[in-house]
Design an enzyme around this catalytic site. Structure first.
Site, PDB file in Angstrom:
ATOM      1  N   GLU A 274       0.809  -1.240   0.000  1.00 59.64           N
ATOM      2  CA  GLU A 274       0.000   0.000   0.000  1.00 59.64           C
ATOM      3  C   GLU A 274       0.833   1.278   0.000  1.00 59.64           C
ATOM      4  OE1 GLU A 274      -2.812  -0.590   3.202  1.00 59.64           O
ATOM      5  OE2 GLU A 274      -3.553  -2.445   2.319  1.00 59.64           O
TER       6      GLU A 274
ATOM      7  N   GLU B  72      -6.222 -10.426  -2.060  1.00 49.09           N
ATOM      8  CA  GLU B  72      -7.052 -10.254  -0.852  1.00 49.09           C
ATOM      9  C   GLU B  72      -8.518 -10.145  -1.246  1.00 49.09           C
ATOM     10  OE1 GLU B  72      -5.587  -7.108   1.696  1.00 49.09           O
ATOM     11  OE2 GLU B  72      -3.495  -7.630   1.324  1.00 49.09           O
TER      12      GLU B  72
HETATM   13  O1  G3I Z   1      -4.745  -9.418  18.195  1.00 50.64           O
HETATM   14  C1  G3I Z   1      -5.385  -8.309  18.829  1.00 50.64           C
HETATM   15  C2  G3I Z   1      -6.034  -8.728  20.109  1.00 50.64           C
HETATM   16  O2  G3I Z   1      -5.043  -9.157  21.003  1.00 50.64           O
HETATM   17  C3  G3I Z   1      -6.820  -7.537  20.677  1.00 50.64           C
HETATM   18  O3  G3I Z   1      -7.499  -7.942  21.808  1.00 50.64           O
HETATM   19  C4  G3I Z   1      -7.831  -7.031  19.650  1.00 50.64           C
HETATM   20  C5  G3I Z   1      -8.570  -5.784  20.163  1.00 50.64           C
HETATM   21  O4  G3I Z   1      -8.883  -4.896  19.120  1.00 50.64           O
HETATM   22  O5  G3I Z   1      -7.113  -6.663  18.493  1.00 50.64           O
HETATM   23  C6  G3I Z   1      -6.449  -7.750  17.895  1.00 50.64           C
HETATM   24  O6  G3I Z   1      -5.776  -7.282  16.740  1.00 50.64           O
HETATM   25  C7  G3I Z   1      -6.620  -6.988  15.637  1.00 50.64           C
HETATM   26  C8  G3I Z   1      -6.137  -7.845  14.471  1.00 50.64           C
HETATM   27  O7  G3I Z   1      -6.838  -7.490  13.297  1.00 50.64           O
HETATM   28  C9  G3I Z   1      -6.309  -9.339  14.730  1.00 50.64           C
HETATM   29  O8  G3I Z   1      -7.652  -9.647  14.910  1.00 50.64           O
HETATM   30  C10 G3I Z   1      -6.473  -5.519  15.283  1.00 50.64           C
HETATM   31  O9  G3I Z   1      -7.054  -4.739  16.304  1.00 50.64           O
HETATM   32  C11 G3I Z   1      -7.142  -5.210  13.966  1.00 50.64           C
HETATM   33  O10 G3I Z   1      -6.836  -3.879  13.573  1.00 50.64           O
HETATM   34  C12 G3I Z   1      -6.592  -6.154  12.902  1.00 50.64           C
HETATM   35  O11 G3I Z   1      -7.241  -5.872  11.683  1.00 50.64           O
HETATM   36  C13 G3I Z   1      -6.605  -6.394  10.542  1.00 50.64           C
HETATM   37  C14 G3I Z   1      -6.175  -5.227   9.617  1.00 50.64           C
HETATM   38  O12 G3I Z   1      -5.650  -5.723   8.405  1.00 50.64           O
HETATM   39  C15 G3I Z   1      -5.103  -4.366  10.264  1.00 50.64           C
HETATM   40  O13 G3I Z   1      -3.929  -5.098  10.450  1.00 50.64           O
HETATM   41  C16 G3I Z   1      -7.560  -7.309   9.815  1.00 50.64           C
HETATM   42  O14 G3I Z   1      -7.811  -8.467  10.625  1.00 50.64           O
HETATM   43  C17 G3I Z   1      -6.974  -7.735   8.476  1.00 50.64           C
HETATM   44  O15 G3I Z   1      -7.949  -8.438   7.732  1.00 50.64           O
HETATM   45  C18 G3I Z   1      -6.563  -6.499   7.683  1.00 50.64           C
HETATM   46  O16 G3I Z   1      -5.933  -6.930   6.488  1.00 50.64           O
HETATM   47  C19 G3I Z   1      -5.508  -5.896   5.594  1.00 50.64           C
HETATM   48  C20 G3I Z   1      -4.267  -6.390   4.887  1.00 50.64           C
HETATM   49  O17 G3I Z   1      -3.280  -6.726   5.838  1.00 50.64           O
HETATM   50  C21 G3I Z   1      -3.716  -5.312   3.931  1.00 50.64           C
HETATM   51  N1  G3I Z   1      -4.752  -4.886   3.007  1.00 50.64           N
HETATM   52  C22 G3I Z   1      -6.019  -4.473   3.588  1.00 50.64           C
HETATM   53  C23 G3I Z   1      -6.557  -5.572   4.507  1.00 50.64           C
HETATM   54  C24 G3I Z   1      -7.882  -5.178   5.106  1.00 50.64           C
HETATM   55  O18 G3I Z   1      -7.726  -4.048   5.930  1.00 50.64           O
END
Ligand code: G3I
Length: 374
Positions: free
Chosen positions: A159, A264
């Site tokens: 990105e 994705e």
């Molecule tokens: O693991 C922690 C957990 O310990 C905590 O209690 C909880 C509370 O919010 O958060 C958990 O982490 C979350 C993580 O997903 C795992 O579930 C994060 O908050 C959350 O922001 C994270 O979201 C991910 C996001 O990327 C940001 O990294 C999504 O699952 C994931 O599908 C998304 O994937 C991205 C690709 O990497 C890049 N392209 C876009 C795509 C969608 O946004």
């Protein structure tokens, strides 16, 4: 009742109900596409460590390529300067190796979900260019080096480009300028010389992104750096992007001399108050934005399947250029789309429904490509 009789009845019941929900001759998603391209899914820690056994079985059954949804991102795998959290990523890689799957690494350099310490000094100011270069090198050497020989390819930079084709003004760009991309590719290749290396981004149907990525491919190649592919994330909706523009980008990347991967894929069935896939662009919940809490109505389901079929038709007619199509999650219940851009919604974006059953567009494709009536 005798325990043995009870067991036999239960077993028979299980077999009958398994038959009812999943005919024994039902094709797996990966089999529908044969050797045209691999079929991938993003997986969670719970799926690879076995806490979600049903999801885990669905992955083994339906997919031949996996990518870690979160556990290899900088903030997860390298939370402190001198400390790495290897266990979830190790489990992910072991799961892929054990099941003979193509394993994709996501992602080495990304402004979002970057560990808080990575870009700043003790005072909280951006680090110098030299320091950031060293940190990038250490991080990439450690992560890509640890899984050397096991990862098919890495999303090296994620990105980096805006819709209008300009560079995202991320901290990496602010500190190192455009050079942060070639540097990341150089370090990744040094760390794992056999791994394929990719640039990955969303909204790739945009003309600006298309043109800049084509330019970037050429620049990296001219400098003798390895670049194998472009990842078109493909977080799409029922009315975006324009599929003609989307296919134009796919062809443009292929013409620039790299493989194209759909990295994705998910298709939201819900109203989309925000486009793209930038996790920080959110909108507030209201009921009108969550219209299908109890299931997709028949007309919407048909619309969704027809749109997904149109995307698949694009992939099939460009199969020579495409090496992988990856869904961003295993079943609808797993998808990040249920929480973005509006929290707390019920969405239907993936290949498998909440019971891990294949959606109708796949059954239709199986018939079309393999004469399989399911
Ligand atoms: O693991 C922690 C957990 O310990 C905590 O209690 C909880 C509370 O919010 O958060 C958990 O982490 C979350 C993580 O997903 C795992 O579930 C994060 O908050 C959350 O922001 C994270 O979201 C991910 C996001 O990327 C940001 O990294 C999504 O699952 C994931 O599908 C998304 O994937 C991205 C690709 O990497 C890049 N392209 C876009 C795509 C969608 O946004």
């Amino acid at each position: 009742m005798k325990p043995n009789l009870l067991l036999s009845l239960l077993t028979a019941g299980c077999i009958i109900s398994a038959c009812a929900s999943q005919p024994p001759n039902e094709t797996a998603v990966k089999d529908i596409f044969g050797d045209r391209f691999t079929i991938g899914t993003a997986v969670t820690v719970n799926q690879t460590n076995g806490d979600d056994p049903i999801g885990q079985q669905a992955i083994i059954r339906h997919f031949n390529s996996i990518v870690a949804e979160n556990c290899m991102k900088c903030e997860k795998i390298h939370p402190e300067k001198d400390s790495y959290n290897w266990q979830p990523a190790d489990e992910f890689v072991e799961f892929g190796v054990k099941n003979n799957m193509e394993i994709i690494g996501h992602c080495l350099i990304w402004h979002s979900q970057c560990a808080p310490w990575f870009l700043v000094n003790e005072k909280g100011d951006y680090v110098s260019a030299d320091t950031l270069r060293q940190r990038m090198k250490d991080h990439i050497y450690a992560v890509a080096g640890r899984y050397k020989g096991k990862i098919k390819g890495w999303d090296v930079v994620n990105e980096a480009i805006m819709e209008d084709g300009s560079y995202r003004k991320s901290p990496f760009y602010e500190i190192l300028g455009e050079e942060f991309i070639p540097l990341a590719f150089q370090y990744a290749h040094e760390a794992d010389p056999d791994a394929e290396l990719y640039l990955n981004d969303y909204s790739m149907a945009e003309k600006g992104k298309r043109e800049t990525y084509v330019r970037l491919i050429k620049q990296l190649k001219e400098r003798g750096l390895r670049i194998d592919g472009i990842g078109m994330q493909s977080h799409v909706g029922l009315d975006y992007p324009d599929l003609t523009e989307y296919e134009k980008s796919l062809k443009a990347f292929a013409a620039a001399g790299v493989n194209v991967m759909v990295t994705e894929l998910d298709l939201t069935a819900l109203p989309a108050p925000v486009g793209g896939a930038n996790i920080s662009d959110t909108a507030e919940y209201n009921d009108s934005l969550n219209p299908y809490k109890d299931g997709l109505p028949v007309d919407m389901d048909a619309k969704w399947n027809s749109r997904m079929k149109s995307l698949m038709d694009i992939y099939l007619r460009n199969a020579d250029a495409i090496t992988r199509v990856t869904a961003w999650g295993v079943c609808d219940g797993d998808s990040w789309r249920n929480g973005w851009p509006v929290p707390g919604r019920t969405d239907y974006p993936l290949f498998l429904d909440r019971n891990h059953e294949m959606k109708p567009f796949l059954i239709e494709l199986d018939k079309e490509l393999n004469n399989n009536e399911g």
